[in-house]
Scaffold this motif. Structure first.
Motif, mmCIF file in Angstrom:
data_model
loop_
_atom_site.group_PDB
_atom_site.id
_atom_site.type_symbol
_atom_site.label_atom_id
_atom_site.label_comp_id
_atom_site.label_asym_id
_atom_site.label_seq_id
_atom_site.Cartn_x
_atom_site.Cartn_y
_atom_site.Cartn_z
ATOM 1 N N GLY A 24 0.991 -1.067 -0.161
ATOM 2 C CA GLY A 24 0.433 -0.063 0.364
ATOM 3 C C GLY A 24 1.045 1.333 -0.134
ATOM 4 N N ARG A 25 2.372 1.314 0.054
ATOM 5 C CA ARG A 25 2.991 2.404 0.284
ATOM 6 C C ARG A 25 3.199 2.903 -1.263
ATOM 7 N NH1 ARG A 25 7.266 3.499 3.978
ATOM 8 N NH2 ARG A 25 7.787 4.891 2.792
ATOM 9 N N LYS A 26 2.530 4.069 -1.521
ATOM 10 C CA LYS A 26 2.650 4.897 -2.846
ATOM 11 C C LYS A 26 3.748 4.805 -3.638
ATOM 12 C CE LYS A 26 -1.372 7.986 -2.001
ATOM 13 N NZ LYS A 26 -2.229 9.138 -2.252
ATOM 14 N N ASP A 27 5.146 5.023 -2.711
ATOM 15 C CA ASP A 27 6.697 5.473 -3.249
ATOM 16 C C ASP A 27 7.149 3.459 -3.784
ATOM 17 O OD1 ASP A 27 7.088 4.213 -0.752
ATOM 18 O OD2 ASP A 27 8.129 5.690 -0.296
ATOM 19 N N GLU A 28 6.658 2.719 -3.319
ATOM 20 C CA GLU A 28 6.777 0.937 -3.543
ATOM 21 C C GLU A 28 8.027 1.109 -2.672
ATOM 22 O OE1 GLU A 28 6.351 0.192 -7.215
ATOM 23 O OE2 GLU A 28 4.517 1.539 -7.594
ATOM 24 N N LEU A 29 8.878 1.464 -1.786
ATOM 25 C CA LEU A 29 8.939 0.925 -1.178
ATOM 26 C C LEU A 29 9.510 -0.082 -0.564
ATOM 27 C CD1 LEU A 29 11.044 3.181 1.645
ATOM 28 C CD2 LEU A 29 10.604 0.690 2.042
ATOM 29 N N PHE A 30 10.336 -1.051 -0.541
ATOM 30 C CA PHE A 30 10.780 -2.065 0.131
ATOM 31 C C PHE A 30 12.230 -2.184 0.155
ATOM 32 C CE2 PHE A 30 11.578 -2.609 -4.590
ATOM 33 C CZ PHE A 30 12.527 -4.005 -4.380
ATOM 34 N N THR A 31 12.765 -2.669 0.245
ATOM 35 C CA THR A 31 14.087 -3.607 1.684
ATOM 36 C C THR A 31 14.165 -5.100 1.245
ATOM 37 O OG1 THR A 31 13.413 -3.822 3.945
ATOM 38 C CG2 THR A 31 14.028 -1.871 3.577
ATOM 39 N N PHE A 32 15.589 -5.512 1.548
ATOM 40 C CA PHE A 32 15.902 -6.726 1.017
ATOM 41 C C PHE A 32 17.479 -6.880 1.633
ATOM 42 C CE2 PHE A 32 17.266 -4.362 -2.664
ATOM 43 C CZ PHE A 32 18.696 -4.448 -3.071
ATOM 44 N N TYR A 33 18.089 -7.983 2.012
ATOM 45 C CA TYR A 33 18.752 -8.161 2.677
ATOM 46 C C TYR A 33 19.631 -9.915 2.040
ATOM 47 C CZ TYR A 33 21.378 -11.118 6.463
ATOM 48 O OH TYR A 33 22.295 -12.101 6.798
ATOM 49 N N GLY A 34 20.662 -9.761 2.358
ATOM 50 C CA GLY A 34 21.156 -11.453 1.834
ATOM 51 C C GLY A 34 22.758 -11.738 1.881
ATOM 52 N N LYS A 35 22.588 -12.792 1.899
ATOM 53 C CA LYS A 35 24.228 -13.603 1.932
ATOM 54 C C LYS A 35 24.361 -14.435 1.315
ATOM 55 C CE LYS A 35 22.644 -15.840 6.627
ATOM 56 N NZ LYS A 35 23.249 -15.207 7.979
ATOM 57 N N THR A 36 25.653 -14.790 1.735
ATOM 58 C CA THR A 36 26.432 -16.272 0.718
ATOM 59 C C THR A 36 26.661 -16.931 1.474
ATOM 60 O OG1 THR A 36 28.147 -15.862 -0.815
ATOM 61 C CG2 THR A 36 25.579 -15.292 -2.005
ATOM 62 N N GLY A 37 27.614 -17.937 1.171
ATOM 63 C CA GLY A 37 29.094 -18.456 1.698
ATOM 64 C C GLY A 37 30.112 -18.933 1.090
ATOM 65 N N SER A 38 31.019 -19.132 0.875
ATOM 66 C CA SER A 38 32.461 -19.262 0.455
ATOM 67 C C SER A 38 32.310 -20.216 -0.790
ATOM 68 C CB SER A 38 33.815 -19.821 0.832
ATOM 69 O OG SER A 38 33.151 -21.330 1.134
ATOM 70 N N PHE A 39 32.132 -19.341 -2.574
ATOM 71 C CA PHE A 39 32.222 -19.964 -3.309
ATOM 72 C C PHE A 39 33.522 -20.129 -4.706
ATOM 73 C CE2 PHE A 39 29.709 -16.436 -3.887
ATOM 74 C CZ PHE A 39 29.762 -16.030 -4.585
#
Length: 199
Positions: A24-39
């Protein structure tokens, strides 16, 4: 709405991603977070070469962790991209093989001379790459998400300090990352406004 996803990155490492998608936000704000191991660094090539025209011929990725804040037009974020023995190659589309890429040896040689091969270097604190990307309205959500992360990966290995965060270390950033990213977005908007006025 909170969405959590977990997958294998090119069958070499696990990747966890979290998305906070307020409704319902007009600015369509969202946040995200992520992580990986070794490769192995080469595992990123299928995603790096077509979009950024760079790849990795050698190197080990120790870990990747990132936080992002996005609206309908622009995304910002910061990324801790830790690696060693990284060898970057610049690629171009292979005219003889459709859908394939060939190394640009001259530009690859130049890049190897100036780009950061290690992060961190010795006892120094890790370089924290800034992420930013202007959304292409003709592309989908994954393109927006991945291009933002890709920008941070590239900024981490570039020489100089213009594309890295120097105001706080990673631990301090994580303690209040949303506030820091809102300030990053404001700074980006101010910078872009000044650039447009100067043209």
């Amino acid at each position: 709405m909170m969405v959590k996803a977990r997958a294998r990155l090119m069958n070499t490492s696990s990747i966890e991603a979290y998305f906070d998608l307020p409704i319902g936000r007009k600015d369509e704000l969202f946040t995200f977070y992520g992580k990986t191991g070794s490769f192995p660094a080469k595992s990123l090539n299928p995603m790096m070469e077509p979009l950024a025209q760079v790849g990795f011929s050698e190197g080990s990725i120790k870990s990747v962790e990132f936080y992002g804040l996005a609206m309908k037009d622009t995304a910002v974020g910061r990324i801790e991209f830790l690696y060693s023995d990284l060898e970057v190659m610049v690629v171009k589309k292979d005219k003889k093989k459709e859908g394939q890429f060939a190394e640009n040896r001259f530009l690859s040689a130049v890049s190897k001379a100036v780009l950061h091969k290690y992060n961190p270097i010795g006892d120094d604190l890790p370089r924290i790459g800034k992420m930013s990307f202007v959304r292409d309205p003709n592309k989908g959500f994954f393109n927006y998400y991945w291009k933002t992360i890709q920008n941070g990966l590239v900024n981490t290995i570039l020489p100089g300090k213009k594309k890295v965060a120097t105001d706080m270390d990673w631990a301090s950033f994580k303690n209040d990352w949303q506030k820091a990213l809102m300030q990053d977005r404001k700074d980006l908007m101010i910078h872009d406004g000044k650039r447009k006025k100067s043209k």
